[in-house]
Motif scaffolding. Structure first.
Motif, PDB file in Angstrom:
ATOM      1  N   GLN A 165       0.826  -1.214   0.000  1.00 34.12           N
ATOM      2  CA  GLN A 165       0.000   0.000   0.000  1.00 34.12           C
ATOM      3  C   GLN A 165       0.861   1.266   0.000  1.00 34.12           C
ATOM      4  O   GLN A 165       0.596   2.218  -0.730  1.00 34.12           O
ATOM      5  CB  GLN A 165      -0.928  -0.006   1.217  1.00 34.12           C
ATOM      6  CG  GLN A 165      -2.027  -1.057   1.153  1.00 34.12           C
ATOM      7  CD  GLN A 165      -2.749  -1.205   2.472  1.00 34.12           C
ATOM      8  OE1 GLN A 165      -2.150  -1.038   3.541  1.00 34.12           O
ATOM      9  NE2 GLN A 165      -4.024  -1.532   2.428  1.00 34.12           N
ATOM     10  N   GLU A 166       1.888   1.267   0.825  1.00 31.35           N
ATOM     11  CA  GLU A 166       2.745   2.448   0.925  1.00 31.35           C
ATOM     12  C   GLU A 166       3.611   2.606  -0.324  1.00 31.35           C
ATOM     13  O   GLU A 166       3.759   3.709  -0.859  1.00 31.35           O
ATOM     14  CB  GLU A 166       3.629   2.357   2.170  1.00 31.35           C
ATOM     15  CG  GLU A 166       4.610   3.510   2.344  1.00 31.35           C
ATOM     16  CD  GLU A 166       3.922   4.866   2.463  1.00 31.35           C
ATOM     17  OE1 GLU A 166       4.559   5.880   2.103  1.00 31.35           O
ATOM     18  OE2 GLU A 166       2.749   4.915   2.888  1.00 31.35           O
ATOM     19  N   CYS A 167       4.174   1.502  -0.821  1.00 32.08           N
ATOM     20  CA  CYS A 167       5.043   1.572  -1.996  1.00 32.08           C
ATOM     21  C   CYS A 167       4.288   2.052  -3.226  1.00 32.08           C
ATOM     22  O   CYS A 167       4.864   2.734  -4.088  1.00 32.08           O
ATOM     23  CB  CYS A 167       5.647   0.192  -2.282  1.00 32.08           C
ATOM     24  SG  CYS A 167       6.999  -0.258  -1.175  1.00 32.08           S
ATOM     25  N   ALA A 168       3.013   1.685  -3.319  1.00 33.13           N
ATOM     26  CA  ALA A 168       2.226   2.062  -4.494  1.00 33.13           C
ATOM     27  C   ALA A 168       2.200   3.568  -4.705  1.00 33.13           C
ATOM     28  O   ALA A 168       2.056   4.051  -5.841  1.00 33.13           O
ATOM     29  CB  ALA A 168       0.807   1.521  -4.366  1.00 33.13           C
ATOM     30  N   ARG A 169       2.369   4.319  -3.633  1.00 28.64           N
ATOM     31  CA  ARG A 169       2.347   5.780  -3.723  1.00 28.64           C
ATOM     32  C   ARG A 169       3.575   6.317  -4.447  1.00 28.64           C
ATOM     33  O   ARG A 169       3.573   7.465  -4.917  1.00 28.64           O
ATOM     34  CB  ARG A 169       2.266   6.389  -2.330  1.00 28.64           C
ATOM     35  CG  ARG A 169       1.012   6.021  -1.545  1.00 28.64           C
ATOM     36  CD  ARG A 169       1.109   6.497  -0.114  1.00 28.64           C
ATOM     37  NE  ARG A 169       1.424   7.915  -0.056  1.00 28.64           N
ATOM     38  CZ  ARG A 169       1.923   8.532   1.021  1.00 28.64           C
ATOM     39  NH1 ARG A 169       2.202   7.835   2.119  1.00 28.64           N
ATOM     40  NH2 ARG A 169       2.157   9.832   0.996  1.00 28.64           N
ATOM     41  N   HIS A 170       4.630   5.511  -4.535  1.00 23.36           N
ATOM     42  CA  HIS A 170       5.912   5.997  -5.030  1.00 23.36           C
ATOM     43  C   HIS A 170       6.306   5.379  -6.371  1.00 23.36           C
ATOM     44  O   HIS A 170       7.482   5.424  -6.756  1.00 23.36           O
ATOM     45  CB  HIS A 170       6.992   5.715  -3.989  1.00 23.36           C
ATOM     46  CG  HIS A 170       6.669   6.273  -2.632  1.00 23.36           C
ATOM     47  ND1 HIS A 170       6.715   7.619  -2.350  1.00 23.36           N
ATOM     48  CD2 HIS A 170       6.243   5.659  -1.483  1.00 23.36           C
ATOM     49  CE1 HIS A 170       6.358   7.820  -1.093  1.00 23.36           C
ATOM     50  NE2 HIS A 170       6.062   6.651  -0.549  1.00 23.36           N
TER      51      HIS A 170
END
Length: 334
Positions: A101-106
């Protein structure tokens, strides 16, 4: 951005591969990028292979794949590809999903391949979007994630989130990425390296049967098989099949005898049982539901037909297969 500027910009790719994934899916991701680098004469793609724990990943064929590190924060790049296979619950947990979820932002593109689409579904990243899964799992995928619009396409791109229904569709998806980022001429060169002369668009429907050269050699037979695919849940009689195809029943029988050395009725039944067999082994659907989905009006009729084909009952087959280590979510789709 001009074509020259595209080619000068290196594409940074992170590939997360889970145990019990397919070697064909992994190759369908890596080899198009390798070939693009070769054709370009420079490194247009740069990639890293990561696993959930940083340890080598054992694929379904038993081959260990070394990785470059652990899928953990911080992480960023242009494209994030998650490849999954069997037994997701054994290999990922809440921490993995939170990292996703967090990596998808980057990342500019985030793609789920094979059961990697289930990972994106679990993460909530696909909510309100269109997505696909392997054809064997489309109904289960749709039921598991009602907030998605599930399509039977080979691959689906909805904004930055992409999903692919199998190994061959993943190759098409990578060619689409190359076309989008580096131009159609380079994508054609990459396809030619692999003698891949029948590229597909994203919206092509995933076939239950891969017909290969039958479609060009015997289009009438191919059309009949595609009609059978579309009517698995409500199978037609042979005479009704012939009427829908606008040919005589005799000609339909000759098509199957000449092309496949079997009758249309026998092939139709075998096709329905093959789909049922995959669902028995690789899904958590109730046996009665599988029977209905494959065109059997009663559980007893399904059990008899299944036992004749596979030498054991659906329940015993499921028990045996689960005892050997398979679970319901996430298939190979090769």
């Amino acid at each position: 951005m001009s074509g020259t500027e595209k080619i000068q910009s290196m594409i940074d790719v992170v590939v997360v591969v889970l145990p019990e994934s397919s070697i064909m899916s992994l190759a369908s991701v890596l080899d198009p990028m390798r070939a693009a680098n070769r054709v370009s004469g420079r490194q247009v793609f740069r990639w890293r292979l990561l696993s959930a724990d940083g340890e080598p990943v054992i694929l379904t064929c038993g081959i260990p794949i070394a990785v470059d590190g652990t899928f953990s924060l911080p992480l960023e790049g242009d494209v994030l590809l998650a490849i999954g296979g069997f037994n997701l619950d054994r290999h990922v947990g809440r921490r993995f999903i939170a990292t996703l979820q967090e990596c998808a932002r980057h990342f500019g593109i985030v793609a789920g391949i094979e059961s990697g689409c289930w990972l994106l579904g679990r993460s909530g990243l696909l909510n309100g979007r269109k997505a696909t899964a392997h054809w064997e799992e489309l109904e289960d995928f749709s039921q598991a994630f009602p907030a998605l619009t599930v399509l039977g396409d080979r691959f689906v791109t909805d904004g930055k989130f992409w999903t692919s229904g199998g190994a061959s569709p993943t190759f098409d998806m990578m060619l689409h990425l190359i076309t989008q980022r580096l131009g159609s001429a380079l994508a054609l060169d990459v396809a030619s390296i692999f003698v891949y002369d029948q590229t597909h668009s994203a919206t092509d429907i995933q076939p239950v049967v891969s017909l290969g050269r039958i479609e060009t050699r015997d289009p009438g037979l191919a059309e009949a098989i595609r009609l059978m695919e579309r009517t698995l849940e409500r199978p037609l009689t042979v005479s009704a099949l012939a009427r829908r195809l606008s040919i005589s029943q005799r000609k339909l029988e000759l098509l199957f005898t000449k092309g496949l050395s079997t009758s249309p009725g026998a092939y139709y039944l075998r096709l329905r049982l093959q789909v049922a067999h995959r669902l028995v082994r690789d899904s958590g659907s109730p046996i009665r539901e599988i029977a209905l989905r494959c065109g059997f009006d009663s559980l007893s009729a399904f059990s008899r037909a299944y036992s004749r084909e596979y030498g054991t009952s659906p329940l015993k087959m499921r028990s045996r297969h689960r005892g050997a280590g398979a679970t319901s979510e996430g298939g190979e789709g090769i």
